[in-house]
Design an enzyme around this catalytic site. Structure first.
Site, PDB file in Angstrom:
ATOM      1  N   PRO A   1       0.822  -1.211   0.000  1.00 19.87           N
ATOM      2  CA  PRO A   1       0.000   0.000   0.000  1.00 19.87           C
ATOM      3  C   PRO A   1       0.859   1.266   0.000  1.00 19.87           C
ATOM      4  O   PRO A   1       1.857   1.344   0.704  1.00 19.87           O
ATOM      5  CB  PRO A   1      -0.792  -0.105   1.307  1.00 19.87           C
ATOM      6  N   GLU A   2       0.490   2.218  -0.839  1.00 19.89           N
ATOM      7  CA  GLU A   2       1.178   3.505  -0.904  1.00 19.89           C
ATOM      8  C   GLU A   2       0.202   4.578  -0.422  1.00 19.89           C
ATOM      9  O   GLU A   2      -0.844   4.254   0.124  1.00 19.89           O
ATOM     10  CB  GLU A   2       1.651   3.758  -2.346  1.00 19.89           C
TER      11      GLU A   2
ATOM     12  N   ARG B   1       1.687 -12.043   5.412  1.00 18.56           N
ATOM     13  CA  ARG B   1       3.138 -12.172   5.582  1.00 18.56           C
ATOM     14  C   ARG B   1       3.671 -11.614   6.898  1.00 18.56           C
ATOM     15  O   ARG B   1       4.844 -11.799   7.216  1.00 18.56           O
ATOM     16  CB  ARG B   1       3.838 -11.534   4.390  1.00 18.56           C
TER      17      ARG B   1
END
Ligand SMILES: [Zn+2]
Length: 285
Positions: free
Chosen positions: A2-3, A123
């Protein structure tokens, strides 16, 4: 990962649903993903939700914040108590679908008086921390926000680029210089500006810098309107569990070998600073 547009999407949506809600209980399933004593925040009401770079901050009445970084595969999904669990479920969506919650990737559950916030992370590089201030999670080292047109000014960008001959793509992704731009939007903004990602930063002229700044801002704003990009792995989800839609608007990112949308050439891929870099040699100089 995500940015800025993805985290801004989450922030705006969480601000609407969480404001005024009271935390009843915090259930930590994986201690690796949660730092702090949850007793400090249980019983507290949410004042507002804000964002700095890629970190979401849930501000509480007692002055503490829940700082959340989604890193690679983090998700924040909110379900109202009365909401049907299956609202946005498609089993074909793979490991990031949120058909049932909690699921096997749910690491933390924050139970509010009117709903539950699920932190899922396949993750487990992401985290939730209880902090007293932004500075505790590295906020003081960040550059201006890339969508803050005042602070991220032409003069500021010009000064940053003039100082180095390193590739322009690496510089605009440096969070200490400009906060919020990651790989997807760096590729897209450089294509839009007609600038090669490998160009030496200090070689950019006035008009190119102006175009680059405008392209960064417009690409990010459009991506926010489209609720972010759910990249090929489809990990990124809005707080409802739905995907974003800017992946349908990408011009070059992830499109090596495909036709360039601006000419008859093909999009190329190189590795720059270890990241996949996509561009058109005809349209970008
Ligand atoms: Zn082209």
């Amino acid at each position: 990962m995500p940015e800025l547009p993805e985290v801004e999407t989450i922030k705006r949506q969480l601000d609407v649903v969480l404001k005024g809600l009271r935390i009843e209980r915090v259930k930590v399933i994986n201690p690796k993903c949660f730092q702090g004593d949850q007793k400090q925040i249980e019983g507290q009401k949410v004042k507002k939700v804000s964002r700095r770079a890629k970190i979401t901050f849930i501000e509480l009445e007692n002055g503490l914040y829940l700082a959340i970084h989604l890193k690679l595969t983090g998700q924040l999904i909110f379900r109202k108590k009365e909401e049907k669990e299956q609202k946005f479920c498609d089993q074909k969506e793979g490991p990031f679908a949120v058909c049932e919650l909690p699921n096997k990737f749910t690491r933390v559950i924050i139970r509010f008086d009117k709903g539950n916030l699920f932190y899922n992370d396949l993750r487990m590089f992401g985290w939730i921390k209880i902090v007293k201030s932004l500075e505790e999670v590295g906020g003081e080292k960040l550059g201006p926000e890339a969508i803050d047109e005042k602070e991220f000014s032409f003069d500021y960008l010009k000064k940053v680029l003039a100082k180095t001959s390193r590739p322009v793509k690496i510089i605009i992704m440096d969070q200490q210089k400009i906060a919020g731009i990651g790989n997807i939007y760096a590729n897209e903004a450089l294509f839009k500006a007609g600038i090669l990602p490998s160009r030496s930063s200090s070689s950019l002229k006035g008009l190119e810098i102006k175009k680059l700044r405008e392209s960064i801002i417009s690409v990010l704003k459009e991506a926010i309107e489209k609720k972010g990009t759910s990249d090929k792995d489809e990990a990124f989800r809005q707080i409802t569990g739905e995907k974003g839609s800017f992946q349908n608007c990408l011009m070059v990112y992830g499109k090596a070998g495909e036709d360039c949308p601006g000419c008859k050439g093909k999009i190329k891929r190189i590795s720059l600073g270890g990241r996949g870099t996509f561009f058109c040699e005809e349209c970008q100089n």
